[in-house]
Enzyme design. Sequence first.
Site, short mmCIF file in Angstrom:
data_model
loop_
_atom_site.label_atom_id
_atom_site.label_comp_id
_atom_site.label_asym_id
_atom_site.label_seq_id
_atom_site.Cartn_x
_atom_site.Cartn_y
_atom_site.Cartn_z
N GLY A 45 0.79 -1.22 0.00
CA GLY A 45 0.00 0.00 0.00
C GLY A 45 0.83 1.27 0.00
O GLY A 45 0.36 2.30 -0.45
N ASP A 166 12.40 -16.81 -29.05
CA ASP A 166 12.96 -15.46 -29.05
C ASP A 166 14.45 -15.50 -28.71
O ASP A 166 14.93 -14.75 -27.85
CB ASP A 166 12.21 -14.57 -28.06
CG ASP A 166 12.44 -13.08 -28.32
OD1 ASP A 166 12.87 -12.74 -29.44
OD2 ASP A 166 12.20 -12.27 -27.42
#
Length: 282
Positions: A45, A166
């Site tokens: 938070g 990739d």
Amino acid sequence: MPHACPRPRAGLHRARPRASRRGLASGRLWSYWRWRCWAGISAWGWGGTASLWLRLARARPRVAIKRVPRERVRHWGELPDGTSAPLEIVLLAKVSTGFPGVVQLLEWLELPNDVLMVLERPERCQDLQHFIRARGFLPEEVARELFRQVLEAVRHCTSCGVLHRDIKPENILVDLATGQAKLIDFGCGTYLQDTAYTHFAGTRSYSPPEWTHFGWYYGRPATIWSLGILLHQMVCGEHPFRRGQNISGDHQLSLPQGLSQGKDKEPLKKLYQGKFGNLISG
């Protein structure tokens, strides 16, 4: 079958999140590392990802944190214990444990808006792109050893039924202390299949000609093509195709004069042209 990522409920991000903890290697983590990890999440938070990152960055051994927004997770899969997880984590779970040539996934955390992956990171390391740039190009003996390790990692992945999709210098990490090369970033990965793929994932400049011209490709030949480009970058210091140039299997390689002469040049040409299909066969 992979399924779509569920959308978080509206307003959920304003509440204090309860992170689900789904570890793949819990026994390998130190207790103080766990405390710092959970302390960072409890502080979500007032600090979010930045707070968690700062706390983990102080931990030993050194780790890397990869954050993926949940809305960007397009495919999910299932871990051996039946837990639903992003496909990248499922693929890493199949290939990373106990094999030094693939980055180790130490832990992963699912938050309301993000998925966090805790990955190993050597104390002194550099991705291969910066490793090459710092030297201009690699001497053949150095390129040979690093490329051998990359080949072993790719063969290991294919033997586990995983296609990376990739392969490029930025996705290869070099441990500067040991010389160990590690394949990283399976975000474009998928399951290996014998039939053609009609969806491309990866970096366009490493895509094979059949994708450019026909819109399909096979996993193993496409991997061989990207490996050929990688080897060219290692010994020549540059990508063989100029930006904007059409990718073609008929492209003639222009190799520097300093490379080994005679028969030693032929493997580079054949690999680049995708003719060494048995190199990555299990």
